[in-house]
Design a protein around this motif. Structure first.
Motif, PDB file in Angstrom:
ATOM      1  N   ARG A  44      -3.866  -2.528  -0.822  1.00 53.29           N
ATOM      2  CA  ARG A  44      -3.422  -3.718  -0.208  1.00 53.29           C
ATOM      3  C   ARG A  44      -1.704  -3.215   0.334  1.00 53.29           C
ATOM      4  O   ARG A  44      -1.587  -2.204   0.053  1.00 53.29           O
ATOM      5  N   SER A  45      -1.104  -4.139   0.619  1.00 51.75           N
ATOM      6  CA  SER A  45       0.252  -3.859   1.387  1.00 51.75           C
ATOM      7  C   SER A  45       1.319  -3.437   0.222  1.00 51.75           C
ATOM      8  O   SER A  45       2.379  -2.911   0.636  1.00 51.75           O
ATOM      9  N   VAL A  46       0.974  -3.507  -0.906  1.00 53.23           N
ATOM     10  CA  VAL A  46       2.176  -3.381  -1.993  1.00 53.23           C
ATOM     11  C   VAL A  46       1.989  -1.913  -2.459  1.00 53.23           C
ATOM     12  O   VAL A  46       2.950  -1.404  -3.254  1.00 53.23           O
ATOM     13  N   THR A  67      -5.928  -5.022   4.600  1.00 53.24           N
ATOM     14  CA  THR A  67      -4.715  -6.130   5.231  1.00 53.24           C
ATOM     15  C   THR A  67      -4.628  -5.582   6.924  1.00 53.24           C
ATOM     16  O   THR A  67      -5.233  -4.635   7.123  1.00 53.24           O
ATOM     17  N   ILE A  68      -4.077  -6.638   7.575  1.00 53.84           N
ATOM     18  CA  ILE A  68      -3.862  -6.207   8.811  1.00 53.84           C
ATOM     19  C   ILE A  68      -2.504  -5.133   8.822  1.00 53.84           C
ATOM     20  O   ILE A  68      -2.345  -4.321   9.834  1.00 53.84           O
ATOM     21  N   GLY A  69      -1.505  -5.720   8.126  1.00 47.27           N
ATOM     22  CA  GLY A  69      -0.227  -4.749   8.029  1.00 47.27           C
ATOM     23  C   GLY A  69      -0.410  -3.535   7.548  1.00 47.27           C
ATOM     24  O   GLY A  69      -1.231  -3.387   6.680  1.00 47.27           O
ATOM     25  N   ASN A  92      -7.638 -11.958   7.781  1.00 49.46           N
ATOM     26  CA  ASN A  92      -7.094 -12.956   7.241  1.00 49.46           C
ATOM     27  C   ASN A  92      -6.262 -13.936   8.501  1.00 49.46           C
ATOM     28  O   ASN A  92      -5.529 -14.731   7.794  1.00 49.46           O
ATOM     29  N   ARG A 209       6.254 -11.141   7.897  1.00 50.33           N
ATOM     30  CA  ARG A 209       6.955  -9.941   7.013  1.00 50.33           C
ATOM     31  C   ARG A 209       8.426 -10.247   6.969  1.00 50.33           C
ATOM     32  O   ARG A 209       9.141 -10.848   7.704  1.00 50.33           O
ATOM     33  N   HIS A 255       4.228 -14.732  -0.616  1.00 51.40           N
ATOM     34  CA  HIS A 255       3.159 -13.848   0.324  1.00 51.40           C
ATOM     35  C   HIS A 255       1.927 -13.832   0.138  1.00 51.40           C
ATOM     36  O   HIS A 255       1.144 -12.943  -0.142  1.00 51.40           O
ATOM     37  N   GLY A 258      -2.183 -15.171   3.651  1.00 49.53           N
ATOM     38  CA  GLY A 258      -3.493 -14.702   3.861  1.00 49.53           C
ATOM     39  C   GLY A 258      -4.227 -14.554   2.759  1.00 49.53           C
ATOM     40  O   GLY A 258      -5.614 -13.716   2.782  1.00 49.53           O
ATOM     41  N   TYR A 259      -4.162 -15.141   1.685  1.00 45.91           N
ATOM     42  CA  TYR A 259      -4.814 -14.943   0.505  1.00 45.91           C
ATOM     43  C   TYR A 259      -6.097 -16.034   0.441  1.00 45.91           C
ATOM     44  O   TYR A 259      -6.329 -16.426  -0.833  1.00 45.91           O
ATOM     45  N   ARG A 341       0.611 -13.775  -7.500  1.00 48.18           N
ATOM     46  CA  ARG A 341      -0.139 -13.268  -6.239  1.00 48.18           C
ATOM     47  C   ARG A 341      -1.458 -12.885  -6.927  1.00 48.18           C
ATOM     48  O   ARG A 341      -2.496 -12.968  -6.489  1.00 48.18           O
TER      49      ARG A 341
HETATM   50  O1  DEZ Z   1      -0.575  -7.553   6.107  1.00 45.58           O
HETATM   51  C1  DEZ Z   1      -1.573  -8.188   5.490  1.00 45.58           C
HETATM   52  O2  DEZ Z   1      -2.774  -8.507   5.884  1.00 45.58           O
HETATM   53  C2  DEZ Z   1      -0.783  -9.336   4.693  1.00 45.58           C
HETATM   54  O3  DEZ Z   1       0.344  -9.593   4.609  1.00 45.58           O
HETATM   55  C3  DEZ Z   1      -1.741  -9.404   3.404  1.00 45.58           C
HETATM   56  O4  DEZ Z   1      -1.810 -10.935   3.057  1.00 45.58           O
HETATM   57  C4  DEZ Z   1      -0.903  -8.656   2.551  1.00 45.58           C
HETATM   58  O5  DEZ Z   1      -1.288  -9.123   1.316  1.00 45.58           O
HETATM   59  P1  DEZ Z   1      -1.251  -8.092  -0.101  1.00 45.58           P
HETATM   60  O6  DEZ Z   1      -1.638  -6.674   0.652  1.00 45.58           O
HETATM   61  O7  DEZ Z   1       0.441  -7.756  -0.076  1.00 45.58           O
HETATM   62  O8  DEZ Z   1      -1.922  -8.531  -1.154  1.00 45.58           O
END
Ligand code: DEZ
Ligand code: NAD
Length: 375
Positions: A44-46, A67-69, A92, A209, A255, A258-259, A341
């Motif tokens: 995921r985005s982290v 994720t989309i990002g 999301n 973001r 953040h 989208g959860y 989260r």
């Molecule tokens: O990019 C995305 O899809 C969102 O920011 C998504 O909610 C990121 O969530 P994470 O990957 O941080 O759990």
């Protein structure tokens, strides 16, 4: 085959267990050591999928981000190794659109204002921006779109310039990717100058973001102009946002726009589809097979549909006030941002709730907002 994955990805065993051994780790803790034997990396985005991590993963054949990002992925480094990757565009979008709608309805109720007729500027009219715009239009808001790349690509919708929409907006909602170079960079897109140009009593929503808005300039502006209202889900410096900015925000969350349960499952399922195709496997199981039953599946209303009723029903699906309170409590604790989260409440999407009306057909407004309107 070995899949290394972010522990914050639900139903991985149900979806991928038949394909491989799955090793899960905290997303921020996935680095070169954890990926040494990985054939597939699901994040995921982290998780920073950077050069060092890619170099250490000598067996890596696929990277997926649910994720989309994808600003956390060094796509050039993957291309250099000819390693295919995929994100999960749209997974999301509804969740973000519903987050924004619920936040706007909640703040409107607190301030005793009507959203109908207010002008909403949507910056970034892709999946999440469009999901937000649809719901705002259903509420009777005037929606202005700003999206130069889509405009240049010939999207037939009406678009305005960034400065034009900011000058006209009662409410601004940001839905752009974090892009630091190219023709349309978005890093500090809302910088001090643009922030200072916001109308009196304007509201700013950021659910894309944190770095898209200059957080320091925003804090200074908010301290000088308490008439501005802030709904912030993303922050510069995550997982350690500026506590002062959290404090002055009307609605603050970690953040999680989208959860929804559906969004996180949908992101994984979209990656399963891509991986199965890459492995030459047949069609994957239907997405609905992985979605649990909603705890509250239906509601029947007898009251007239007004903004207050919409706010109550929206918060029945997503209690944004509790989320906000928990965020402010947990932020002071070490690791609190990520802990909230990871332990995110069982938030469903509006479609999981069927809305009926006593004695009459339910108005189409419910389905326009994303609910399942009783037939
Ligand atoms: O990019 C995305 O899809 C969102 O920011 C998504 O909610 C990121 O969530 P994470 O990957 O941080 O759990
Ligand atoms: N808070 C959350 O939980 C959450 C959830 C989903 C997405 N996001 C973030 O929101 C972003 C958008 O998500 P999406 O699904 O709508 O992506 P998307 O790619 O569908 O839409 C992004 C839109 O922004 C436009 N855009 C790019 N640069 C722009 C600029 N300078 N000015 C105006 N528009 C510009 C693009 O043309 C595109 O239409 C993601 O990249 C992600 O960073 C956050």
């Amino acid at each position: 085959m070995i899949i290394v994955a972010d522990e914050n990805m639900p139903a991985l065993d149900a979806m991928f267990g038949h394909l491989a051994e799955i090793r899960c780790y905290p997303g921020r803790g996935i680095g070169p050591e954890q990926v040494r034997d990985a054939d597939v990396l699901l994040v995921r985005s982290v998780t920073q999928v950077n050069q060092a991590l890619i170099d250490a993963a000598e067996k890596l054949k696929f990277v997926g981000t649910a994720t989309i990002g994808f600003d956390h992925i060094d796509v050039a480094a993957l291309a250099a190794r000819e390693i295919p990757w995929s994100n999960a565009p749209g997974c999301n979008a509804e969740a973000v659109g519903e987050y924004v709608l619920t936040a706007l309805l909640t703040l409107a109720q607190r301030l005793s204002v009507s959203l109908e007729g207010k002008t909403l500027a949507v910056i970034g009219a892709g999946n999440t921006g469009s999901a937000t715009a649809r719901r705002a239009q259903a509420l009777g808001m005037q929606v202005l779109l700003c999206d130069p790349p889509l405009q240049a690509a010939g999207d037939p919708r009406q678009f305005e310039s960034l400065d034009a929409v900011l000058a006209a907006a009662d409410i601004v909602s940001c839905h752009v990717p974090l892009v630091r170079d190219g023709a349309h960079p978005t890093w500090h897109l809302l910088d001090e100058t643009r922030l200072n140009g916001l109308k009196p009593d304007a509201w700013l929503v950021n659910a894309c973001r944190g770095e898209v808005v200059d957080n320091r300039a925003l804090l200074a502006l908010k301290q000088a102009r308490p008439d501005l209202k802030l709904i912030l889900d993303v922050w510069e410096g995550e997982p350690s946002p500026m506590a002062e900015l959290v404090e002055v925000s009307e609605i603050a969350t970690p953040h999680i726009a989208g959860y929804s349960v559906e969004a996180k499952l949908r992101g994984n399922w979209m990656l399963l589809e891509v991986l199965a195709k890459q492995l030459g496997l047949g069609p994957v199981a239907e997405f609905s097979r992985f979605v649990p039953e909603a705890e509250i599946a239906s509601v029947r209303v007898s009251a007239a549909v007004n903004q207050s009723l919409l706010a109550r029903v929206a918060r029945l699906v997503y209690d944004i006030d509790s989320e906000d309170r928990r965020f402010r409590q947990w932020l002071a604790q070490p690791g609190g941002f990520d802990r909230q989260r990871k332990a995110h409440l069982n938030r469903r999407e509006f479609l999981s709730l069927t809305v009926g009306h006593s004695g009459q057909a339910a108005p189409d407004l419910w389905s326009e907002l994303g609910f399942n309107k009783e037939r």
